[in-house]
Design an enzyme around this catalytic site. Structure first.
Site, PDB file in Angstrom:
ATOM      1  N   THR A 187      14.818  44.939  58.834  1.00 59.13           N
ATOM      2  CA  THR A 187      15.230  46.043  58.074  1.00 59.13           C
ATOM      3  C   THR A 187      15.529  47.346  59.280  1.00 59.13           C
ATOM      4  O   THR A 187      14.623  47.419  60.041  1.00 59.13           O
ATOM      5  CB  THR A 187      14.520  46.777  57.046  1.00 59.13           C
ATOM      6  OG1 THR A 187      14.603  45.807  55.885  1.00 59.13           O
ATOM      7  CG2 THR A 187      15.067  47.850  56.497  1.00 59.13           C
TER       8      THR A 187
ATOM      9  N   GLY B 105      14.092  47.078  47.179  1.00 59.16           N
ATOM     10  CA  GLY B 105      13.051  47.471  47.880  1.00 59.16           C
ATOM     11  C   GLY B 105      13.089  48.789  48.189  1.00 59.16           C
ATOM     12  O   GLY B 105      13.886  49.324  47.437  1.00 59.16           O
ATOM     13  N   ASP B 106      12.396  49.116  49.120  1.00 60.95           N
ATOM     14  CA  ASP B 106      12.152  50.720  49.580  1.00 60.95           C
ATOM     15  C   ASP B 106      13.492  51.274  50.225  1.00 60.95           C
ATOM     16  O   ASP B 106      13.728  52.366  50.166  1.00 60.95           O
ATOM     17  CB  ASP B 106      11.221  50.595  50.631  1.00 60.95           C
ATOM     18  CG  ASP B 106      10.987  49.960  51.630  1.00 60.95           C
ATOM     19  OD1 ASP B 106      11.710  48.638  51.576  1.00 60.95           O
ATOM     20  OD2 ASP B 106      10.849  50.336  52.860  1.00 60.95           O
TER      21      ASP B 106
ATOM     22  N   THR C 170       9.991  49.793  57.390  1.00 62.50           N
ATOM     23  CA  THR C 170      10.379  48.218  57.394  1.00 62.50           C
ATOM     24  C   THR C 170       9.225  47.562  56.849  1.00 62.50           C
ATOM     25  O   THR C 170       8.206  47.980  56.884  1.00 62.50           O
ATOM     26  CB  THR C 170      10.870  47.875  58.741  1.00 62.50           C
ATOM     27  OG1 THR C 170      11.189  46.900  58.931  1.00 62.50           O
ATOM     28  CG2 THR C 170       9.912  48.097  59.730  1.00 62.50           C
ATOM     29  N   GLY C 171       9.665  46.554  56.226  1.00 58.39           N
ATOM     30  CA  GLY C 171       8.754  45.571  55.758  1.00 58.39           C
ATOM     31  C   GLY C 171       8.628  45.367  54.119  1.00 58.39           C
ATOM     32  O   GLY C 171       9.785  45.576  53.656  1.00 58.39           O
TER      33      GLY C 171
ATOM     34  N   GLY D 189       8.950  45.923  50.649  1.00 59.81           N
ATOM     35  CA  GLY D 189       9.494  47.465  49.969  1.00 59.81           C
ATOM     36  C   GLY D 189       8.398  47.841  48.913  1.00 59.81           C
ATOM     37  O   GLY D 189       8.458  48.936  48.636  1.00 59.81           O
TER      38      GLY D 189
END
Ligand code: GLY
Length: 330
Positions: free
Chosen positions: A190, A220-221, A241-242, A244
């Site tokens: 991301t 996601g986030d 990132t990662g 979410g």
């Protein structure tokens, strides 16, 4: 009159200081803006998650020729959206478990204006659609078909986002997955980007195709203001990132900006944000989250749960890939 178009006021730059301008808007209170620069400032500057050299270089091109932070963000992250070899952002992204590529993005400017698109299909540059949502509508988020329809109305073209490579991998995944999404700690590309331009104005953006083989409709986030991205001109900005879901549970990027407001450096704030997440996930090591942050002086930081995290910084002082320590070791 567009609701969130602020009337430009008397911003003047003198001897490295921006005088406090008064902003007026339709439907908003008048706000006094604190100066963003001081003598220690290294501006302009752009940072992004991971080692996205081409994206940060494009953003720097905009900033170093006097462009705005907002344009730098849009132009910068778009490089990854257009790169079909990046399978977690834009065209070429991995699909959901039904084989549909759905994209999420958000953008935020110095005045707290923001726009986002969620689970949008068939449009190659969600960051630009998010900007249009911010600038041309009274809303913050458009989702799914509504976002897609809006994009067509704004002149965006319908494209096939599923490349042969991503399609082949998805078909392979289906053979053994029993159609179950799994946590994918490798979903780490991301792009979140934060920039401060030579006027001291800050902006941020975040764009992704989300978790590979997610359930249809999962978001996601990354397009959620406060989770995947938050900027506040009084303080600075943060992006994530990662995985979410964990970032949303902690309203991660907002948390990090608030920690900086309380006096933490960007690095200290990112470390504390990751620790808060890990405190809620004791004993787990099967997911990844990284945060990057910048304060209004241009100081930066980054921290991750898993080893191997880096973030990229581009300023007059150089073009640096910053390896970062992680909660689970370097
Ligand atoms: N951080 C990207 C996602 O969880 O979708």
């Amino acid at each position: 009159m567009e609701r969130r178009k602020f009337l430009k006021n008397s911003t003047t730059v003198t001897a490295g200081l921006i005088s406090a301008p008064i902003l007026a808007s339709c439907g908003r209170e008048k706000t006094t803006v604190a100066p963003i620069q001081d003598s220690k400032t290294v501006l302009p500057i752009v940072i992004c998650t991971w080692n996205f050299e081409n994206a940060s270089a494009r953003a720097w091109e905009v900033l170093s020729t006097g462009g705005t932070a907002l344009d730098a963000i849009e132009q910068g992250v778009m490089v990854e959206e257009n790169d079909v070899n990046n399978q977690t952002v834009g065209k070429g992204g991995r699909p959901d478990r039904d084989g549909n590529v759905t994209l999420d993005a958000c953008i935020m400017d110095k005045d707290g204006n923001c726009g986002a698109v969620l689970a949008m299909q068939h449009i190659a540059n969600p960051i630009s659609v998010a900007r249009k949502v911010m600038e041309d509508t009274p809303h913050v988020m458009l989702v799914g078909k509504g976002a897609e329809q809006f994009a067509y109305e704004k002149g965006f073209k319908k494209v096939n986002l599923l490349t042969e490579k991503s399609k082949a991998e998805w078909l392979e995944w289906k053979k053994t997955s029993k159609y179950k999404p799994i946590i994918n700690i490798e979903n780490h590309d991301t792009i979140g980007m934060l920039a401060i331009d030579e006027n001291g104005d800050i902006a941020g953006g975040c764009t992704t195709s989300g978790m590979a083989y997610k359930m249809a409709g999962r978001v996601g986030d990354s397009p959620i203001i406060g989770a995947g991205l938050f900027v506040d001109k009084e303080v600075g900005g943060a992006t994530a990132t990662g995985v979410g879901e964990e970032v949303i549970r902690t309203v991660g990027s907002f948390l990090i900006v608030e920690l900086m407001r309380q006096g933490k450096s960007p690095q200290e704030a990112c470390v504390e944000g990751v620790k808060r997440i890990m405190a809620k996930n004791e004993g787990r090591n099967d997911f990844q989250i990284g945060f990057i942050a910048i304060n209004k002086k241009g100081e930066t930081g980054g921290y991750c749960i898993q080893p191997g995290f880096t973030y990229r910084t581009y300023s007059k002082e150089g073009h640096v890939n910053n390896p970062s320590n992680s909660f689970l070791g370097t």
